[in-house]
Design a protein around this motif. Structure first.
Motif, PDB file in Angstrom:
ATOM      1  N   LEU A 157     -24.804  44.420 -13.606  1.00 30.99           N
ATOM      2  CA  LEU A 157     -25.210  43.311 -12.759  1.00 30.99           C
ATOM      3  C   LEU A 157     -26.246  42.438 -13.451  1.00 30.99           C
ATOM      4  O   LEU A 157     -27.110  42.941 -14.164  1.00 30.99           O
ATOM      5  CB  LEU A 157     -25.821  43.842 -11.454  1.00 30.99           C
ATOM      6  N   ARG A 158     -26.167  41.154 -13.197  1.00 33.97           N
ATOM      7  CA  ARG A 158     -27.280  40.291 -13.569  1.00 33.97           C
ATOM      8  C   ARG A 158     -28.293  40.384 -12.451  1.00 33.97           C
ATOM      9  O   ARG A 158     -28.005  40.007 -11.303  1.00 33.97           O
ATOM     10  CB  ARG A 158     -26.811  38.849 -13.758  1.00 33.97           C
ATOM     11  N   ALA A 159     -29.457  40.889 -12.738  1.00 34.87           N
ATOM     12  CA  ALA A 159     -30.440  41.148 -11.688  1.00 34.87           C
ATOM     13  C   ALA A 159     -31.776  40.502 -12.040  1.00 34.87           C
ATOM     14  O   ALA A 159     -32.140  40.374 -13.212  1.00 34.87           O
ATOM     15  CB  ALA A 159     -30.627  42.651 -11.493  1.00 34.87           C
ATOM     16  N   HIS A 160     -32.498  40.109 -11.001  1.00 31.81           N
ATOM     17  CA  HIS A 160     -33.823  39.501 -11.179  1.00 31.81           C
ATOM     18  C   HIS A 160     -34.786  40.189 -10.219  1.00 31.81           C
ATOM     19  O   HIS A 160     -34.569  40.183  -9.004  1.00 31.81           O
ATOM     20  CB  HIS A 160     -33.766  38.005 -10.879  1.00 31.81           C
ATOM     21  N   GLY A 161     -35.829  40.812 -10.762  1.00 29.85           N
ATOM     22  CA  GLY A 161     -36.777  41.551  -9.946  1.00 29.85           C
ATOM     23  C   GLY A 161     -38.007  40.741  -9.591  1.00 29.85           C
ATOM     24  O   GLY A 161     -38.566  40.049 -10.449  1.00 29.85           O
ATOM     25  N   VAL A 162     -38.423  40.810  -8.338  1.00 29.94           N
ATOM     26  CA  VAL A 162     -39.639  40.164  -7.877  1.00 29.94           C
ATOM     27  C   VAL A 162     -40.406  41.142  -6.991  1.00 29.94           C
ATOM     28  O   VAL A 162     -39.872  42.164  -6.553  1.00 29.94           O
ATOM     29  CB  VAL A 162     -39.361  38.861  -7.092  1.00 29.94           C
ATOM     30  N   VAL A 163     -41.650  40.796  -6.723  1.00 28.89           N
ATOM     31  CA  VAL A 163     -42.512  41.624  -5.877  1.00 28.89           C
ATOM     32  C   VAL A 163     -42.959  40.795  -4.678  1.00 28.89           C
ATOM     33  O   VAL A 163     -43.343  39.626  -4.832  1.00 28.89           O
ATOM     34  CB  VAL A 163     -43.750  42.117  -6.655  1.00 28.89           C
ATOM     35  N   ALA A 164     -42.912  41.384  -3.495  1.00 30.44           N
ATOM     36  CA  ALA A 164     -43.391  40.745  -2.271  1.00 30.44           C
ATOM     37  C   ALA A 164     -44.479  41.623  -1.674  1.00 30.44           C
ATOM     38  O   ALA A 164     -44.212  42.746  -1.242  1.00 30.44           O
ATOM     39  CB  ALA A 164     -42.253  40.555  -1.277  1.00 30.44           C
ATOM     40  N   MET A 165     -45.712  41.111  -1.665  1.00 29.14           N
ATOM     41  CA  MET A 165     -46.844  41.858  -1.145  1.00 29.14           C
ATOM     42  C   MET A 165     -47.157  41.446   0.293  1.00 29.14           C
ATOM     43  O   MET A 165     -46.926  40.300   0.689  1.00 29.14           O
ATOM     44  CB  MET A 165     -48.085  41.621  -2.015  1.00 29.14           C
ATOM     45  N   GLY A 166     -47.730  42.377   1.029  1.00 32.84           N
ATOM     46  CA  GLY A 166     -48.035  42.099   2.422  1.00 32.84           C
ATOM     47  C   GLY A 166     -49.360  41.405   2.651  1.00 32.84           C
ATOM     48  O   GLY A 166     -49.481  40.592   3.572  1.00 32.84           O
ATOM     49  N   CYS A 167     -50.364  41.712   1.811  1.00 29.47           N
ATOM     50  CA  CYS A 167     -51.714  41.246   2.113  1.00 29.47           C
ATOM     51  C   CYS A 167     -52.379  40.439   1.008  1.00 29.47           C
ATOM     52  O   CYS A 167     -53.518  39.993   1.176  1.00 29.47           O
ATOM     53  CB  CYS A 167     -52.605  42.446   2.475  1.00 29.47           C
ATOM     54  N   TRP A 168     -51.719  40.307  -0.134  1.00 38.26           N
ATOM     55  CA  TRP A 168     -52.264  39.456  -1.191  1.00 38.26           C
ATOM     56  C   TRP A 168     -51.144  39.044  -2.129  1.00 38.26           C
ATOM     57  O   TRP A 168     -50.025  39.552  -2.034  1.00 38.26           O
ATOM     58  CB  TRP A 168     -53.401  40.152  -1.942  1.00 38.26           C
ATOM     59  N   HIS A 169     -51.449  38.125  -3.018  1.00 36.68           N
ATOM     60  CA  HIS A 169     -50.443  37.562  -3.923  1.00 36.68           C
ATOM     61  C   HIS A 169     -49.840  38.628  -4.838  1.00 36.68           C
ATOM     62  O   HIS A 169     -50.559  39.531  -5.268  1.00 36.68           O
ATOM     63  CB  HIS A 169     -51.079  36.465  -4.785  1.00 36.68           C
ATOM     64  N   PRO A 170     -48.527  38.473  -5.122  1.00 36.16           N
ATOM     65  CA  PRO A 170     -47.597  37.472  -4.607  1.00 36.16           C
ATOM     66  C   PRO A 170     -47.072  37.836  -3.216  1.00 36.16           C
ATOM     67  O   PRO A 170     -46.531  38.932  -3.027  1.00 36.16           O
ATOM     68  CB  PRO A 170     -46.461  37.485  -5.635  1.00 36.16           C
ATOM     69  N   PHE A 171     -47.277  36.941  -2.256  1.00 43.51           N
ATOM     70  CA  PHE A 171     -46.792  37.153  -0.899  1.00 43.51           C
ATOM     71  C   PHE A 171     -45.268  37.026  -0.850  1.00 43.51           C
ATOM     72  O   PHE A 171     -44.626  36.587  -1.810  1.00 43.51           O
ATOM     73  CB  PHE A 171     -47.420  36.131   0.051  1.00 43.51           C
ATOM     74  N   SER A 172     -44.703  37.373   0.304  1.00 37.77           N
ATOM     75  CA  SER A 172     -43.251  37.276   0.473  1.00 37.77           C
ATOM     76  C   SER A 172     -42.746  35.852   0.261  1.00 37.77           C
ATOM     77  O   SER A 172     -41.669  35.638  -0.310  1.00 37.77           O
ATOM     78  CB  SER A 172     -42.847  37.770   1.865  1.00 37.77           C
ATOM     79  N   ASP A 173     -43.515  34.860   0.710  1.00 36.53           N
ATOM     80  CA  ASP A 173     -43.094  33.473   0.512  1.00 36.53           C
ATOM     81  C   ASP A 173     -42.959  33.151  -0.972  1.00 36.53           C
ATOM     82  O   ASP A 173     -42.039  32.416  -1.376  1.00 36.53           O
ATOM     83  CB  ASP A 173     -44.103  32.520   1.156  1.00 36.53           C
ATOM     84  N   GLU A 174     -43.858  33.675  -1.783  1.00 44.24           N
ATOM     85  CA  GLU A 174     -43.802  33.427  -3.225  1.00 44.24           C
ATOM     86  C   GLU A 174     -42.596  34.121  -3.847  1.00 44.24           C
ATOM     87  O   GLU A 174     -41.929  33.566  -4.734  1.00 44.24           O
ATOM     88  CB  GLU A 174     -45.093  33.905  -3.875  1.00 44.24           C
ATOM     89  N   ALA A 175     -42.301  35.335  -3.401  1.00 45.62           N
ATOM     90  CA  ALA A 175     -41.145  36.057  -3.926  1.00 45.62           C
ATOM     91  C   ALA A 175     -39.848  35.337  -3.578  1.00 45.62           C
ATOM     92  O   ALA A 175     -38.954  35.172  -4.420  1.00 45.62           O
ATOM     93  CB  ALA A 175     -41.128  37.477  -3.372  1.00 45.62           C
ATOM     94  N   VAL A 176     -39.739  34.895  -2.325  1.00 50.25           N
ATOM     95  CA  VAL A 176     -38.527  34.194  -1.884  1.00 50.25           C
ATOM     96  C   VAL A 176     -38.370  32.875  -2.634  1.00 50.25           C
ATOM     97  O   VAL A 176     -37.262  32.496  -3.047  1.00 50.25           O
ATOM     98  CB  VAL A 176     -38.572  33.971  -0.363  1.00 50.25           C
ATOM     99  N   ALA A 177     -39.472  32.146  -2.836  1.00 52.09           N
ATOM    100  CA  ALA A 177     -39.414  30.885  -3.582  1.00 52.09           C
ATOM    101  C   ALA A 177     -38.936  31.110  -5.012  1.00 52.09           C
ATOM    102  O   ALA A 177     -38.155  30.305  -5.552  1.00 52.09           O
ATOM    103  CB  ALA A 177     -40.785  30.216  -3.579  1.00 52.09           C
ATOM    104  N   THR A 178     -39.377  32.210  -5.626  1.00 52.38           N
ATOM    105  CA  THR A 178     -38.925  32.521  -6.986  1.00 52.38           C
ATOM    106  C   THR A 178     -37.428  32.769  -7.018  1.00 52.38           C
ATOM    107  O   THR A 178     -36.710  32.262  -7.898  1.00 52.38           O
ATOM    108  CB  THR A 178     -39.674  33.745  -7.526  1.00 52.38           C
ATOM    109  N   LEU A 179     -36.927  33.529  -6.062  1.00 52.44           N
ATOM    110  CA  LEU A 179     -35.493  33.810  -6.016  1.00 52.44           C
ATOM    111  C   LEU A 179     -34.692  32.535  -5.798  1.00 52.44           C
ATOM    112  O   LEU A 179     -33.635  32.332  -6.413  1.00 52.44           O
ATOM    113  CB  LEU A 179     -35.190  34.831  -4.925  1.00 52.44           C
ATOM    114  N   ALA A 180     -35.186  31.661  -4.927  1.00 52.74           N
ATOM    115  CA  ALA A 180     -34.492  30.397  -4.686  1.00 52.74           C
ATOM    116  C   ALA A 180     -34.460  29.553  -5.957  1.00 52.74           C
ATOM    117  O   ALA A 180     -33.430  28.941  -6.287  1.00 52.74           O
ATOM    118  CB  ALA A 180     -35.178  29.634  -3.560  1.00 52.74           C
ATOM    119  N   ARG A 181     -35.556  29.540  -6.677  1.00 52.64           N
ATOM    120  CA  ARG A 181     -35.665  28.701  -7.872  1.00 52.64           C
ATOM    121  C   ARG A 181     -34.710  29.149  -8.975  1.00 52.64           C
ATOM    122  O   ARG A 181     -34.180  28.328  -9.716  1.00 52.64           O
ATOM    123  CB  ARG A 181     -37.104  28.740  -8.380  1.00 52.64           C
TER     124      ARG A 181
END
Length: 358
Positions: free
Chosen positions: A111-135
């Motif tokens: 698979l072509r895969a891209h890993g990101v991290v989504a944190m609950g209480c500090w950066h990178p927050f979920s919004d940042e992780a989702v934005a990276t995947l969209a980009r």
């Protein structure tokens, strides 16, 4: 009678499902990346109604409560972070795990895969992780918590934050302007007995036990120190305690620990009754039984953080020494241990295959 001609292929540029890149979102709590971030991190932590579950009748008070607690605990928390270099390493460690899992998915499943991290209480927050995947063009992802044992206060809260982030990004058109253009998420919710996870813990315990004086290695008590929870959470049906016990029993059987294995709990906050015994109480019991060595295993932590580097390595070690324990051995967290990374990759691959993405 002639058959109708097949409809022409749609020129959408979309890849077949099995060729589309896959996102891997590793979920974690997060930690402050500087001393100035300690108080806002605490404010985010105590403001989350899933992490800190106030009674519904006073839920309106939670933002005020979070601000007051953060201000009150801020100086002590900053002093603790100063002892480990002024910041938490959890973001870098979690990203290393995400990168390793994506690479393992490519190796195992092609698979072509891209890993990101989504944190609950500090950066990178979920919004940042989702934005990276969209980009980078990801439209399908598997979310895997770095909490092997499910709790509403950790895994549950993380999924809520991720779902909200996806909804916001979708509404903003981050994945496209057509109806239905969004990020599809498949979840892995728990893995307290995943073989690779258990083997990684067992190897960390073996390595720690190897530092104990030879004459005591086969008798040394092993304390599995888990992050505590208020008893009220368990009484309301949270499965965390049962799943922690599942992990401890499975690792103990692999290592043949028998009665040498003990479960205890750390990181208590506030006046409510929490799960016990505490790690300090367990250390006292070890010393009172005449043992002069102990192995402490941070069982609910998959990466190094304030609870391991300061609470265990400094505070509990000092407590043990005062109690008369001469050799305090601490097992490292599983981190990027190959067996653990393999377990996460296998869980993600199974989830992707269940959706026809691999």
């Amino acid at each position: 009678m002639s058959q109708p001609a097949p409809a022409p292929a749609r020129a959408t540029g979309a890849l077949p499902a099995e060729r589309q890149p896959l996102g891997v979102v590793l979920l974690n709590l997060g930690g402050p990346d500087s001393l100035s971030a300690v108080e806002p991190f605490l404010r985010n932590l105590f403001a989350d109604p899933d992490v800190i579950q106030l009674p519904p009748v006073v839920r309106w008070f939670q933002p005020i409560f979070a601000r007051l607690v953060a201000q009150g605990r801020g100086p002590k928390a900053r002093a603790a972070y100063e002892q480990i270099g002024g910041r938490s390493p959890i973001a870098e460690e979690s990203l290393a795990q995400a990168t390793a899992v994506a690479a393992e998915l490519e190796r195992r499943g092609g698979l072509r895969a891209h890993g990101v991290v989504a944190m609950g209480c500090w950066h990178p927050f979920s919004d940042e992780a989702v934005a990276t995947l969209a980009r980078v063009g990801i439209r399908r992802a598997v979310a895997v918590p770095l909490f092997p044992q499910y709790s509403r206060s950790t895994t549950g809260a993380s999924f809520v934050a991720l779902d909200q982030a996806v909804a916001r990004a979708t509404a903003a058109g981050a994945f496209g302007k057509r109806a239905g253009d969004t990020l599809e998420i498949e979840r892995v919710e728990r893995y307290p007995a995943a073989p690779g996870y258990l083997e990684a813990i067992a190897e960390r315990v073996r390595a720690a036990a190897a530092t104990v004086p030879h004459a005591e290695r086969h008798t040394v008590p092993v304390l599995f120190s888990a992050h505590g929870l208020p008893e009220a959470y368990i009484q309301r049906g949270d499965p965390y305690l049962d799943e922690i016990r599942t992990t401890v029993v499975a690792v103990s059987m692999r290592l043949g620990l028998g009665a040498r294995a003990h479960l205890c709990f750390q990181s208590r906050v506030g006046p409510r009754r929490w799960l016990g015994p505490t790690t300090e109480e367990a250390l006292d019991a070890v010393a009172q039984a005449g043992h002069r060595s102990v192995v402490v295993v941070p069982i609910a932590f998959t990466g190094e953080h304030i609870e391991t580097l300061q609470e265990i390595d400094i505070l509990y070690k000092e407590h043990a020494e005062r109690a008369g324990i001469a050799c305090f051995a601490r097992a490292r967290t599983v981190g990027t241990h190959p067996a653990f990374i393999g377990a996460l990759a296998e869980l993600a691959l199974e989830a992707a295959r269940a959706r026809g993405w691999a």
